[in-house]
Design an enzyme around this catalytic site. Structure first.
Site, PDB file in Angstrom:
ATOM      1  N   GLU A 108      -5.808  -3.928  -0.839  1.00 39.77           N
ATOM      2  CA  GLU A 108      -6.220  -5.104  -0.063  1.00 39.77           C
ATOM      3  C   GLU A 108      -7.337  -5.906  -0.719  1.00 39.77           C
ATOM      4  O   GLU A 108      -7.653  -7.011  -0.252  1.00 39.77           O
ATOM      5  CB  GLU A 108      -6.678  -4.660   1.340  1.00 39.77           C
ATOM      6  CG  GLU A 108      -5.593  -4.076   2.201  1.00 39.77           C
ATOM      7  CD  GLU A 108      -5.417  -2.566   2.050  1.00 39.77           C
ATOM      8  OE1 GLU A 108      -4.907  -1.931   2.981  1.00 39.77           O
ATOM      9  OE2 GLU A 108      -5.780  -2.024   0.974  1.00 39.77           O
TER      10      GLU A 108
ATOM     11  N   TRP B   5     -21.270  15.340  10.816  1.00 46.05           N
ATOM     12  CA  TRP B   5     -20.234  14.886   9.902  1.00 46.05           C
ATOM     13  C   TRP B   5     -20.274  15.697   8.615  1.00 46.05           C
ATOM     14  O   TRP B   5     -21.330  15.953   8.058  1.00 46.05           O
ATOM     15  CB  TRP B   5     -20.413  13.412   9.569  1.00 46.05           C
ATOM     16  CG  TRP B   5     -20.108  12.466  10.691  1.00 46.05           C
ATOM     17  CD1 TRP B   5     -20.990  11.650  11.335  1.00 46.05           C
ATOM     18  CD2 TRP B   5     -18.835  12.220  11.299  1.00 46.05           C
ATOM     19  NE1 TRP B   5     -20.360  10.918  12.315  1.00 46.05           N
ATOM     20  CE2 TRP B   5     -19.031  11.248  12.305  1.00 46.05           C
ATOM     21  CE3 TRP B   5     -17.547  12.737  11.095  1.00 46.05           C
ATOM     22  CZ2 TRP B   5     -17.992  10.780  13.103  1.00 46.05           C
ATOM     23  CZ3 TRP B   5     -16.510  12.264  11.883  1.00 46.05           C
ATOM     24  CH2 TRP B   5     -16.745  11.300  12.873  1.00 46.05           C
TER      25      TRP B   5
ATOM     26  N   THR C  47       0.843  -1.189   0.000  1.00 44.11           N
ATOM     27  CA  THR C  47       0.000   0.000   0.000  1.00 44.11           C
ATOM     28  C   THR C  47       0.882   1.244   0.000  1.00 44.11           C
ATOM     29  O   THR C  47       1.999   1.230   0.513  1.00 44.11           O
ATOM     30  CB  THR C  47      -0.902   0.053   1.245  1.00 44.11           C
ATOM     31  OG1 THR C  47      -0.067   0.139   2.417  1.00 44.11           O
ATOM     32  CG2 THR C  47      -1.765  -1.182   1.353  1.00 44.11           C
TER      33      THR C  47
ATOM     34  N   LYS D 108     -15.708  16.444  11.580  1.00 46.99           N
ATOM     35  CA  LYS D 108     -16.829  16.454  12.505  1.00 46.99           C
ATOM     36  C   LYS D 108     -16.911  17.834  13.135  1.00 46.99           C
ATOM     37  O   LYS D 108     -16.036  18.238  13.912  1.00 46.99           O
ATOM     38  CB  LYS D 108     -16.691  15.379  13.581  1.00 46.99           C
ATOM     39  CG  LYS D 108     -18.006  15.147  14.336  1.00 46.99           C
ATOM     40  CD  LYS D 108     -17.985  13.849  15.117  1.00 46.99           C
ATOM     41  CE  LYS D 108     -19.383  13.498  15.620  1.00 46.99           C
ATOM     42  NZ  LYS D 108     -19.413  12.219  16.355  1.00 46.99           N
TER      43      LYS D 108
END
Length: 547
Positions: free
Chosen positions: A325, A440, A180, A435
């Protein structure tokens, strides 16, 4: 039923037997190179013998430091069918990260493109497991360097036998691995089995997935060193589709020229390249008429880009989602048959979503209490995945494996919403979600709305501290060159009125020259957070700016 192992040998042999006359094309160092799948098969067998002659055994890691081209495709198949493990190195990583992943994987051989030799030269003395370097070029010549006893790819192939005796492999044997791209901490290794790559190829080729066919001419602009080039080299080889590779250091004009000259029907890459090529298409310099679809991944495509390609070029943008992944294809955004009555605006909104789960996988979306959220298109939660091509661990990394994998599920770290039809929309990475006052705010949605402004080239939104609201959004905006000096902060704020909830409107807009990017073209928000970390709201204790 037969006990039949799913291995990449079947992918290679099907291409050779059924599609021997189909072509693979590369923009090579000295011009256009083209050959058939029959030629490809013979060279791949020679390459497998080269690996054997170099002492590569089952399970050994063989690395590539290379661009997208036919030689890289030969390695994509020769390494795993010989029993070794293909390890694609991200050529855009910092030297210290390359050193880490080469040593962590214990690579024995590195195949390197001739123009990338200086990069390998700079780190070779820090690679204790490296036994051999093979330089790839369109000639037998090796450029002068300080590499220790480098070998010529083309010379090795010429000297090797054209017949290779394939070993018996299990579908559970490792075939490839990729790390990654980490913006913080060390990169994490993911190992792909033969079984995972074959099953992923099945799913990716389905009509409601990437809809790949033998008749397609496919150009993966997404790098072959990143998440298996989204699986396209394996799928296209299996199906016998014509493959077009952009070669070393391709620019926007090169991409347009290749698509025009070779009648590419499907291309794949991150939004950056499609935003860069659009002005060239729009100007009439190149002809995009062969394209039926562009697969967009890596990050969300701005709505304005989707509209421009569809309305002005008659080219569809297909949103897809995946991760290193996940091998990687997980979600694809195609409308269902019962959605024929949608308005144009509704179709564009659907196109901007990451899409439906592809067959073969399971997902769930959980809130902060780890309970599943309702599919109402509004409630946010973390996307969890499991299935036969989803990783179960990180390579030799138990601590981060424990953090990311829980009770048989991969915790993606992506915060999403799911509508009543099951379409997933990525709101943010968990670390990038804002937030504010208990609400959110999706930085991705806010970025895409800002990028709909005709003067805006790019926008990235980050959180900045606020004494009352905890966090507030700050927008970093790059203007198109022709609008520089003509658009101010209030113009951006006025544009957002009525398009986003009032609490989402940024407290501050910063005009910058360019947005920093990761090695695979995604916005590098950590760098922006570092740059603007001292900026706090000037309206301490007051309400957010709401226009």
């Amino acid at each position: 039923m037969m006990a039949y192992d799913l291995t990449l040998r079947a992918v290679l042999e099907r291409a050779a037997k059924l599609f021997s006359k189909k072509e693979i094309i590369t923009r090579d160092y000295s011009g256009t190179f083209r050959y058939t799948y029959s030629d490809f098969y013979k060279r791949t067998q020679r390459l497998a013998n080269v690996l054997k002659n170099l002492g590569i055994k089952k399970g050994d890691r063989v690395a590539t430091l290379a661009w997208n081209h036919h030689r890289h495709l030969e390695l994509y198949l020769a390494v795993p069918v010989s029993g070794a493990v293909l390890h694609t190195l991200n050529l855009r990583l910092a030297p210290e990260q390359l050193i880490y992943i080469i040593n962590h994987a214990a690579d024995k051989v590195i195949f390197v493109d001739k123009d990338l030799v200086p990069l390998l030269e700079s780190i070779q003395d820090q690679l204790p497991t490296l036994e051999c370097v093979v330089v790839m070029s369109d000639t037998n010549e090796i450029p002068p360097s300080t590499l220790k006893n480098p070998l010529s790819y083309e010379t090795l192939l010429t000297e090797a036998s054209e017949y290779f005796e394939f070993p018996d492999l299990s579908e559970w044997d490792p075939a490839a691995m990729c790390y990654t791209t980490a913006t913080t901490g060390k990169p994490k290794g993911v190992v792909y089995t033969h079984r995972a790559l074959v099953l992923h190829s099945f799913a990716a080729s389905l009509p409601d997935s990437l809809n790949l066919q033998e008749s397609d001419v496919v150009m993966p602009f997404v790098p072959m060193f990143h998440a298996n080039a989204w699986g396209l080299p394996f799928v296209c080889t299996w199906l016998g589709a014509t493959q077009v590779f952009p070669g070393a250091r391709p620019q926007a004009a090169d991409v347009c020229q290749l698509i025009q000259d070779h009648k590419v029907t499907l291309a794949a890459g991150v939004p950056t390249i499609w935003m860069a090529t659009y002005p060239l298409w729009e100007s009439g310099e190149y002809d995009p008429s062969s394209l039926r679809e562009i697969v967009n991944g890596g990050s969300a495509a701005p709505m304005s880009m989707i509209k421009n390609y569809q309305e002005k070029l008659s080219v569809s943008i297909l949103h897809a989602y995946g991760m290193t992944e996940t091998t990687p294809v997980v979600l694809v955004s195609r409308p269902k048959s019962n959605m024929g009555g949608m308005t144009a605006a509704e179709k564009y909104q659907l196109s901007a979503r990451q899409g439906l789960l592809v067959p073969g996988l399971e997902m769930k979306v959980v809130g902060e209490d780890d309970e599943e959220i309702p599919w109402n298109g509004k409630t946010m939660g973390e996307l969890l995945l499991r299935g036969p091509w989803i990783a179960k661990e990180y390579y030799k990394d138990p601590i981060r494996t424990q953090e990311a994998f829980s009770n048989g599920w991969l915790r993606t770290g992506d915060i999403v919403t799911v509508n009543s039809e099951g379409y997933v929309s990525v709101a943010d990475r968990s670390k990038d979600l804002i937030k504010s006052g208990g609400e959110w705010i999706s930085s991705l949605d806010l970025e895409n709305t800002i990028m709909d402004h005709p003067a805006v080239l790019e926008a990235a939104v980050i959180a900045i501290p606020h004494p009352k609201w905890v966090e507030r959004p700050l927008a970093c905006v790059v203007l198109k060159q022709e609008y520089e000096g003509q658009v101010n902060v209030q113009d951006i704020l006025d544009f957002l009125k009525g398009k986003t909830p009032k609490i989402w409107v940024p407290d501050r807009v910063e005009f910058i020259d360019a947005i920093p990017r990761t090695s695979v073209g995604k916005f590098y928000k950590a760098a922006l957070r570092t740059r603007f970390t001292e900026i706090a709201s000037t309206k301490e204790g007051s309400d957010p700016i709401v226009g």
